[in-house]
Design an enzyme around this catalytic site. Structure first.
Site, short mmCIF file in Angstrom:
data_model
loop_
_atom_site.label_atom_id
_atom_site.label_comp_id
_atom_site.label_asym_id
_atom_site.label_seq_id
_atom_site.Cartn_x
_atom_site.Cartn_y
_atom_site.Cartn_z
N ASP B 175 0.77 -1.44 0.04
CA ASP B 175 -0.22 -0.06 -0.02
C ASP B 175 0.50 1.33 0.27
O ASP B 175 1.98 1.14 0.61
CB ASP B 175 -1.27 -0.04 1.30
N ASP B 218 -6.10 1.84 -0.75
CA ASP B 218 -4.79 2.19 -1.37
C ASP B 218 -4.11 0.95 -1.05
O ASP B 218 -2.86 1.08 -1.20
CB ASP B 218 -3.86 3.32 -0.40
#
Lengths: 214, 299
Positions: B175, B218
């Protein structure tokens, strides 16, 4: 409620029907062998008369006992009409593809397999059903129209649709045969189911068949 | 009258004799092929459509002539019989009109099969919508890579393959570090731009067989089939470095981000795909909590 003997076929008619199926399926097997270049053996057809409500259980027990699980259903419509079911062993799709579509193997790699399997089996089922029903109605001097094949996977009992012609109280004639593709060692079941509504025209066709031998 | 009816239907209708010579070519076929009936009738179908000269087509015609059966040719297996230009403008990726075809017998009064008919239906638009739906079902609309649904499906599928063939399987989870700060400082549109960039860079590094998906927010996952953890670590490090080196220019801002990555290989003792996922997730957590912008392996 009618007794099955009153509305369905008597012993002589059943024997004649079996004889017609023997000739038709034998001829279908020979022609299929020529067309697909694989030796096809068809077993001696078995005829049963039972209540429509019992059909699904009967087919399920016959097919499941051999681990069969993929099903192609097709209706045929005409004076002689009914439902045909072609049942294949699970996992035989690639072998069947190699018989019927030898040049199409590249599809397996690129396409979603399940969708491809479904399409292959629909076409194979269509040919098997069409060849047997086609030869049989030809001997009965009838012609039929086929619905597009329908693929059913999974729980066949819940998914078999026998249409309005198969009222659960009515009697039905079921024919069973086994296809065996010798070199590939694959077998499949074929069931033809007719409702009692076709009995009158079937009896007439059988009488006409006898007449040719009298 | 019948000829007129055949010309009025919104489908192709061709009649062939037993030698596969064209007897009737309806208006629909004439319209989409650009071949007038007077040109094609009495010619072998192969003179105008040599692509049909295949064992499968001949077998189908033989089956119809021998058994009187009706053959249904699905678009999914065959795409088309007659190579006509597509008329559908929803999707321009089809070179030819997608067709669903039916081949069947026409009998004489004595029941003998005299001719073969072929009905051609244009299904390009349906196929285009189906394709669009399938894409929407498996792709992430923001980043253009696979979505979580497809990733979950692929993870299960690859797990089953590993069980059957014992081929290695490695999972990378990563991420964007401090992604919330990007959103807070530059706005969510910039955040979206960063996510798209990370996806594009990552997709350019991995192989075609690898499955790169946006797992949520994300967070990204990359499934590497037939790859052990040693090779997976090389890929993960490449991903980390490529994103570290990337400078995103969004409107007038220059934005740089880093990613943290957790990696795990499927071992025989892992009894479920979830275990592999948890191992990679724990490794990612460790990468975040020990300084970020790094790769941590586990399992």
């Amino acid at each position: 409620m009618n007794d099955s003997n009153d509305v369905i076929l008597d012993d002589l008619e059943i024997d004649t029907f079996k004889e017609i199926m023997n000739i038709a399926f034998g001829s279908a097997a020979a022609s299929l062998s020529d067309i697909i270049n694989v030796y096809v053996v068809l077993s001696v057809p078995n005829v049963k008369i039972m209540k429509s409500a019992e059909i699904a259980d009967y087919i399920k027990s016959e097919a499941k006992a051999c681990g069969y699980n993929n099903l192609v259903e097709q209706s045929f419509i005409g004076n002689y009409r009914g439902v045909a079911l072609s049942i294949f062993p699970c996992g035989s799709e690639r072998e069947l593809l190699s018989i019927f579509n030898p040049d199409k193997e590249s599809y397996i790699e690129s396409d979603p397999l399940n969708e491809l399997e479904m399409e292959i089996l629909k076409e194979v089922g269509n040919i098997l059903i069409g060849s047997c029903v086609g030869k049989m109605v030809e001997l009965l001097k009838e012609s039929v129209t086929f619905s597009p094949p329908r693929f059913i996977r999974g729980d066949i009992l819940q998914n078999i649709s026998l249409g309005d012609a198969f009222d659960s109280d009515h009697w039905a004639i079921i024919m069973k045969t086994v296809f065996h593709f010798e070199e590939k060692n694959i077998s499949s079941y074929l069931f033809l189911i007719n409702s009692h509504e076709v009995t009158a025209s079937l009896k007439k066709a059988l009488r006409n068949f006898w007449k040719e031998y009298e | 009258m019948y000829k007129q009816a055949l010309d009025l239907i919104n489908a192709g209708f061709v009649i062939l004799d037993k030698e596969l010579k064209i007897i009737h070519w309806n208006r629909w076929l004439s319209l989409y092929s650009g071949i007038k009936p007077e040109l094609i009738v009495d010619h072998s179908v192969f003179d105008f459509f040599p692509n049909l000269k295949t064992p499968q087509f001949l077998r189908n015609c033989n089956t119809v002539l021998t058994f009187g059966t009706v053959i249904f040719l699905s678009q999914k297996l065959h795409s088309y019989l007659f190579p006509f230009k597509p008329t559908c403008f929803i999707d321009s990726s089809f070179e030819y009109m997608q067709q669903s075809c039916t081949i069947g017998p026409l009998r004489g009064e004595d029941f003998s099969i005299r001719y073969i008919y072929i009905i051609v239906q244009d299904v390009t638009e349906i196929v285009a919508y189906e394709k669009k739906l399938k894409t929407m079902n498996i792709m992430d609309s923001l980043t253009g890579i696979y979505n979580r649904r497809f990733f979950d499906f692929s993870l299960k599928e690859e797990f089953e393959k590993h069980k059957r063939y014992s081929k290695p399987l490695t999972l990378i989870m990563f991420d964007v570090d401090c992604f919330k700060d990007v959103n807070d400082k530059y706005g969510h549109r910039c955040g979206d731009y960063i996510l798209k960039s990370v996806a594009t860079i990552s997709a350019s590094i991995i192989r075609g067989v690898d499955v790169l998906a946006r797992y949520g927010g994300d967070e990204f996952c990359c499934l590497l089939p037939e790859t052990n953890i040693e090779s997976g670590l090389i890929v993960a490090e490449r991903l980390r470095k490529a994103i570290f080196d990337y400078e995103a220019i969004f409107t007038s801002f220059s934005v740089r981000v880093t990613v943290s990555l957790g990696i795990s290989e499927l071992r025989n003792e892992l009894i479920s795909p979830e275990k592999l996922f948890n191992n990679a997730d724990e490794a990612l957590y460790e990468a975040k909590s020990t300084g970020r912008n790094k790769v941590i392996a586990r399992g």
